[in-house]
Design an enzyme around this catalytic site. Structure first.
Site, mmCIF file in Angstrom:
data_model
loop_
_atom_site.group_PDB
_atom_site.id
_atom_site.type_symbol
_atom_site.label_atom_id
_atom_site.label_comp_id
_atom_site.label_asym_id
_atom_site.label_seq_id
_atom_site.Cartn_x
_atom_site.Cartn_y
_atom_site.Cartn_z
ATOM 1 N N GLU A 75 94.048 78.778 22.296
ATOM 2 C CA GLU A 75 93.434 80.015 21.817
ATOM 3 C C GLU A 75 94.557 81.043 21.798
ATOM 4 O O GLU A 75 95.241 81.221 22.814
ATOM 5 C CB GLU A 75 92.323 80.454 22.781
ATOM 6 N N ARG A 300 93.347 69.013 34.511
ATOM 7 C CA ARG A 300 94.284 70.135 34.322
ATOM 8 C C ARG A 300 95.450 69.978 35.262
ATOM 9 O O ARG A 300 95.307 69.373 36.330
ATOM 10 C CB ARG A 300 93.595 71.437 34.735
ATOM 11 N N LYS A 310 95.972 82.152 31.807
ATOM 12 C CA LYS A 310 96.435 83.206 30.897
ATOM 13 C C LYS A 310 95.910 84.563 31.330
ATOM 14 O O LYS A 310 96.596 85.566 31.209
ATOM 15 C CB LYS A 310 95.938 82.902 29.489
HETATM 16 P P1 ATP Z 1 93.832 79.417 30.360
HETATM 17 O O1 ATP Z 1 92.723 79.290 31.347
HETATM 18 O O2 ATP Z 1 95.188 79.474 30.968
HETATM 19 O O3 ATP Z 1 93.588 80.501 29.343
HETATM 20 P P2 ATP Z 1 92.864 77.635 28.443
HETATM 21 O O4 ATP Z 1 92.376 76.265 28.711
HETATM 22 O O5 ATP Z 1 91.843 78.666 28.146
HETATM 23 O O6 ATP Z 1 93.823 78.058 29.590
HETATM 24 P P3 ATP Z 1 93.718 77.177 25.791
HETATM 25 O O7 ATP Z 1 94.564 78.039 24.961
HETATM 26 O O8 ATP Z 1 92.296 77.056 25.461
HETATM 27 O O9 ATP Z 1 93.895 77.676 27.266
HETATM 28 O O10 ATP Z 1 94.368 75.743 25.963
HETATM 29 C C1 ATP Z 1 94.892 74.910 24.957
HETATM 30 C C2 ATP Z 1 94.907 73.501 25.462
HETATM 31 O O11 ATP Z 1 95.707 73.391 26.625
HETATM 32 C C3 ATP Z 1 93.506 73.059 25.840
HETATM 33 O O12 ATP Z 1 93.314 71.733 25.411
HETATM 34 C C4 ATP Z 1 93.513 73.158 27.340
HETATM 35 O O13 ATP Z 1 92.588 72.301 27.901
HETATM 36 C C5 ATP Z 1 94.968 72.812 27.674
HETATM 37 N N1 ATP Z 1 95.341 73.383 28.957
HETATM 38 C C6 ATP Z 1 95.278 74.665 29.351
HETATM 39 N N2 ATP Z 1 95.656 74.798 30.631
HETATM 40 C C7 ATP Z 1 95.983 73.562 31.072
HETATM 41 C C8 ATP Z 1 96.425 73.035 32.313
HETATM 42 N N3 ATP Z 1 96.618 73.808 33.374
HETATM 43 N N4 ATP Z 1 96.658 71.703 32.387
HETATM 44 C C9 ATP Z 1 96.463 70.905 31.330
HETATM 45 N N5 ATP Z 1 96.041 71.338 30.128
HETATM 46 C C10 ATP Z 1 95.785 72.649 29.992
HETATM 47 MG MG MG Z 2 90.566 78.873 26.638
#
Ligand code: ATP
Ligand code: MG
Length: 589
Positions: A75, A300, A310
């Site tokens: 995102e 994760r 983030k």
């Molecule tokens: P955050 O909570 O940091 O905002 P998010 O999952 O909302 O993380 P996205 O931009 O939606 O962030 O993530 C893009 C991809 O990266 C998704 O498939 C997500 O599951 C993966 N991802 C994000 N954080 C991790 C993590 N700590 N370990 C493994 N994969 C991750």
């Molecule tokens: Mg997200």
């Protein structure tokens, strides 16, 4: 890789007993068997696929899929962090392994938080890691299709416009043990629903006044299936579609449709989406999409002492606790890059931690182990004194002399460069002690020490300033002890780094601590664990060679750590990448 090297060295350690020759023979045989077993196990481990690859291989063998198409779906609401690197390695790595492709897919269904700045930063980070996406897509590219799919659901009697507020919807959703309550708007006619949904789209409905909900099952044991909201009214300017839309689809509705439209075969996401999978499948089955992707969840990545969200990273930037998203202490990919962490070290780390179905926390020292492992091979050695004390070598000739300094002991051939030495040098304050403990092998009054790649010196006298601090050390050198040609016969145990005072260049050294302190209790919030004392500055001296090297080059500053050379405000700066000390204990992993 690094861990196996550790175990291998343990296995091949020689037995040094003096024993009966038969027993000795037995030990040799045992040792050989151990080594063979080690390589067999290592080979098997390396060949073992992760559970996602097992699934894909089976599907390919059964003909359920004929190719592999993944996507990395950030995102654009912030910068990527080290956790995303795991997802990147998995998505791009899996596609590559099966000769398939991986898209970059921006999940931009939440206009109030998304920006083009983040889109550009995400692309730059992925390029830095060396991954090449097949196509770039945005959820917003598919807004028309997603809207049509919602209309289809309404026409099929599978979605309805609901006037309940967000609070009322959540209050009637039920609990894990109790079913939810049907919305009073659930049985609106198809024509009324079509009209109301059009009104939502045409801007005739206030934000939050109505939503579109899928009509699934309010008694489902899975709360995500209890008539989830799939569209909402939101007046926010979208970073790509501007003000074209005032309704936006929810992630759970948009994502499967976008996956399908792109031809994604395997939609890999993190474990918190496991409970959303039935909804993902429901959308795929009920919206009439022809291509049917499959969602698979993995754990994760969490790392000790590391902020991995983030939302919190953004807070650090907004609170000015760091200089920006690219502050070298940040676990963002741009932060790691500005710190000087090599992309390959990060990829090696992601490969080593693998993919699992259970959440866990990896020691930050394990990550550092891979940075060190890489830089040990690739970084040149150099000398910088962090807290200088002047040493006057009283018997040294007036003219400076040049010595050979080995650039990297790991290189296949010995490569050296010249370093100069003269009557006055600087050594580090921590390498001299007025009150040395037993077995102190650095410099002490009346003691000898070797200057790296130069001579042995002996300290004869300490001169103090008026305030009682050390002014300079008066030493003598042993002319016959020149490195590589030492005929002095003097045995010294300590070797210290130094720089030539007359040619050394003043520099700033920046050392970093983790941004996050250890948790004092389970579940402690990030905001209570911030370390506001995470930069430590030294004003030292660097050998003159370092002033002429390119900015961004990494060095092992001998006995100190790995540092990146930068120029900041005209000043020569060494910014810490990782210390030399290895805190990683293989038994933990
Ligand atoms: P955050 O909570 O940091 O905002 P998010 O999952 O909302 O993380 P996205 O931009 O939606 O962030 O993530 C893009 C991809 O990266 C998704 O498939 C997500 O599951 C993966 N991802 C994000 N954080 C991790 C993590 N700590 N370990 C493994 N994969 C991750
Ligand atoms: Mg997200």
């Amino acid at each position: 890789m690094g861990v196996s090297a550790y175990f291998l060295s343990a296995i091949i350690t020689d037995f040094t007993f003096t024993i009966n020759p038969y027993f000795y023979f037995f030990l040799i045989v045992l040792k050989t068997i151990c080594i063979i077993l080690f390589f067999v196990i290592k080979y098997l481990i390396m060949e073992t696929k992760n559970f996602i690859e097992d699934i894909i291989s089976e599907e390919l063998a059964e003909g359920k899929v004929t190719s592999v198409h993944t996507r990395f779906p950030p995102e654009p609401n912030g910068y990527l962090h080290i956790g995303h690197a795991k997802s990147l390695c998995l998505n791009f790595g899996t596609a590559e392994k099966y000769g398939g492709v991986c898209n970059l897919f921006f999940d931009d269904t939440n206009p109030s938080k998304e920006k083009t700045e983040y889109v550009d930063a995400i692309k730059a980070d992925i390029e830095w890691l060396g991954f090449k996406w097949y196509e770039v897509h945005y959820a917003s590219d598919f807004f028309d299709v997603i809207y049509e799919k919602a209309v289809k659901l309404i026409e099929d009697g599978k979605a309805f416009v609901c006037d309940l507020s967000a609070e009322e919807i959540s209050a009637t959703r039920g609990t894990l043990t109790e079913p939810g309550k049907d919305s009073p708007y659930r049985n609106r006619s198809i024509s009324e629903n079509l009209q109301l949904f059009k009104d939502m789209k045409d801007g005739k409905v206030a934000d939050g006044a109505k939503v579109l909900r899928a009509k699934i099952d309010m008694a489902s044991p899975n709360i995500n299936m209890r008539d989830p909201v799939i569209y909402r009214v939101l007046r926010a300017t979208h970073h790509r579609t501007g003000d074209k839309w005032c309704i936006y689809p929810m992630y759970d509705f948009a994502h499967p449709i976008c996956d399908s439209m792109q031809g994604v075969t395997h939609s890999l996401c993190t474990l918190e989406f496991e409970d959303h999978r039935p909804l993902y499948n429901w959308v795929v089955e009920n919206t009439g999409v022809t291509h049917k992707p499959r969602q698979i969840e993995f754990a994760r990545l969490n790392i000790t002492n590391t902020v991995m969200s983030k939302r919190y990273l953004k807070k650090l930037v907004e609170d000015k606790a760091v200089s920006g998203w690219d502050d070298p202490r940040m676990p963002t990919l741009t932060g790691l890059r500005s710190r000087g962490v090599p992309a390959d070290a990060l990829k090696n780390f992601c490969e080593a931690i693998g993919i699992s179905k259970a959440n866990s926390e990896i020691e930050v020292s394990y990550f550092e182990y891979f940075i060190r492992d890489y830089l040990n091979i690739h970084a040149e050695r150099a000398m910088v004194v962090f807290e200088p004390i002047k040493v006057r070598i009283t018997n040294f000739p007036d003219k400076a002399e040049e010595e050979d300094f080995e650039i990297n002991p790991n290189a296949e051939t010995v490569v050296t460069r010249k370093i100069d030495i003269s009557k006055e040098i600087y050594i580090d304050a921590e390498d001299f002690s007025l009150d040395p403990p037993p077995k102190y092998f650095r410099l002490k009054l009346g003691g000898y020490v070797r200057l790296k790649s130069a001579y042995i010196i002996k300290c004869n006298e300490v001169k103090f300033k008026e305030d009682g601090t050390i002014d300079e050390l008066l030493c003598e050198y042993v002319p016959e002890s020149r490195s590589g040609n030492d005929t002095s016969g003097i045995k010294v145990k300590g070797v210290i780094h130094w720089v030539n005072a007359e040619s050394a260049v003043p520099c700033e050294i920046r050392n970093y601590d983790y941004l996050l302190k250890d948790a004092e209790y389970a579940g402690q919030d990030f905001s209570e664990r911030m370390n506001y004392d995470s930069v430590h500055i030294f004003n030292g001296f660097a050998e003159k060679y370092l002033a002429s090297v390119k900015d961004g080059e990494s060095f092992q500053l001998m006995r100190k750590g790995y540092y990146k050379k930068i120029t900041d405000g005209g000043k020569l700066v060494f910014s810490q990448i990782v210390s030399l000390k290895d805190g990683f204990k293989p038994k933990n992993n």
